[in-house]
Design an enzyme around this catalytic site. Structure first.
Site, PDB file in Angstrom:
ATOM      1  CD  GLU A 178      55.309  -4.882  31.026  1.00 42.23           C
ATOM      2  OE1 GLU A 178      55.656  -4.094  30.134  1.00 42.23           O
ATOM      3  OE2 GLU A 178      54.292  -5.589  30.944  1.00 42.23           O
ATOM      4  CE  LYS A 220      52.472  -2.648  31.674  1.00 42.31           C
ATOM      5  NZ  LYS A 220      52.021  -1.871  30.519  1.00 42.31           N
TER       6      LYS A 220
HETATM    7  P1  13P Z   1      48.393  -6.127  29.099  1.00 41.02           P
HETATM    8  O1  13P Z   1      47.688  -5.223  30.086  1.00 41.02           O
HETATM    9  O2  13P Z   1      47.543  -6.524  27.941  1.00 41.02           O
HETATM   10  O3  13P Z   1      49.110  -7.248  29.778  1.00 41.02           O
HETATM   11  O4  13P Z   1      49.511  -5.232  28.410  1.00 41.02           O
HETATM   12  C1  13P Z   1      50.316  -4.438  29.159  1.00 41.02           C
HETATM   13  C2  13P Z   1      51.652  -4.344  28.540  1.00 41.02           C
HETATM   14  O5  13P Z   1      52.116  -3.273  28.249  1.00 41.02           O
HETATM   15  C3  13P Z   1      52.425  -5.567  28.302  1.00 41.02           C
HETATM   16  O6  13P Z   1      53.743  -5.261  27.988  1.00 41.02           O
END
Ligand code: 13P
Length: 340
Positions: A178, A220
């Protein structure tokens, strides 16, 4: 089962038509902030009660293939005294775990951050796996500023993500990689596009250096959006066009699925933007799905407000967002469905 077979079977369970991932892995300070908006005190019991209700929503499994948990939740029990990871697995929802330890300032790089938590990670992963987790998540953040993200931040954050992903695969957990380009600021979409392209380019270069198997990971990312304080909002078609363009340039087709974060978009906005991407492409190289936290939970949390008598309404709101995002995953969502 070999490690490869184990990773592949987790990918198969997570990446399914019409389904995405629920991110419910808010750290203690973050969940306290979300709860405080509705006057809810954050305690181990209130967090357990909330998450237990959320995860036991009937029908959730039709649109949600996996849930990212916070460490504390792995050991908590639902209202019927079942361990939460076991309860999820019994419903064919894959339990995952956030494994990073949050961000600190990156030394010698003002305005940039780096994520901690690599020390001892392999040992922690073995413990999480024994507790039922089959995939993991690690988040690096990049603020957009005049000089940010700096070349040093691009390199150091990419290196960290790649080391995390390699350690996960060695342990038999599918890594969610991510890299989040933050929505904060008044920059335009073009600036977000450029930053996202540099970030993803560096991340995939590092993943390759570290021998990460692209078929056995999920990406992500954030979407390409104008900054929160930019005077103009972007329409879903514009967001989809820019986001797909940057992904095509940087994400190899071997990656099975891209599961976006919502990152401060409103629930309807996040659904409409995801839908626009799927509606635009009939045969994308990767699945295009969601791994939303706030965009899936916000209406549910507001409805619950910490009271058990609101449980039914809360589950209804959550199921509605899960269902609409499941439709957006197929490009079959329409705004009119919001009021049905
Ligand atoms: P949000 O969709 O609220 O951005 O959260 C996703 C997430 O896992 C952030 O690390």
């Amino acid at each position: 089962m070999s490690i490869e077979d184990e990773l592949q079977s987790t990918i198969d369970d997570l990446v399914q038509e019409g389904k995405g991932i629920l991110a419910a892995d808010e750290s203690q300070p973050t969940i306290a902030k979300r709860f405080a908006q509705y006057g809810i005190e954050s305690t181990p019991e209130s967090r357990r009660a909330y998450r237990s209700l959320l995860f036991s929503t009937p029908g959730m499994e039709d649109s949600i293939s996996g849930v990212i948990l916070y460490e504390e939740t792995l050991l908590q029990r639902d209202d019927r005294d079942r361990l939460i990871p076991e309860m999820l697995s019994a419903r064919h929802v894959v339990p995952g775990i956030k494994v990073d330890r949050g961000t600190v300032a990156l030394a010698n790089s003002p305005g940039d951050k780096i994520t901690e938590g690599l020390d001892g990670l392999a040992g922690r992963l073995d413990a999480y796996k024994a507790q039922g987790a089959r995939f993991a998540k690690w988040r690096e953040v990049y603020a957009i500023g005049e000089r940010n993200p700096s070349p040093l931040a691009l390199e150091a954050n990419a290196e960290t993500l790649a080391r995390y992903a390699a350690i996960c695969q060695e342990a038999g957990l599918v890594p969610i990689v991510e890299p989040e380009v933050l929505i904060d600021g008044d920059h335009d979409m073009k600036r977000c596009f450029e930053a996202t392209e540099s970030v993803l380019h560096a991340v995939f270069h590092a993943l390759c250096r570290h021998g990460v198997v692209l078929e056995h990971m999920l990406l992500k990312p954030s979407m390409v959006l104008p900054g929160k304080n930019h005077p103009q909002k972007a329409a879903p078609g514009q967001v989809a066009e820019a986001t797909i363009r940057v992904l095509r340039r940087t994400v190899p087709a071997a990656v099975p699925s891209i599961n976006f974060l919502s990152g401060g978009q409103g629930p309807e906005e996040a659904t409409a933007n995801l839908n626009a991407m799927n509606a635009m492409l009939s045969d994308p190289p990767w699945a295009i799905s969601f791994s939303y936290g706030r965009a899936l939970q916000q209406p549910a949390l507001a409805a619950w407000a910490g009271r058990s008598e609101n449980g039914g309404e809360m589950q209804k709101r959550f199921l509605e967002r899960a269902r609409l995002n499941g439709l957006a995953r197929r490009g079959e969502y329409a705004r009119e469905m919001e009021n049905e």
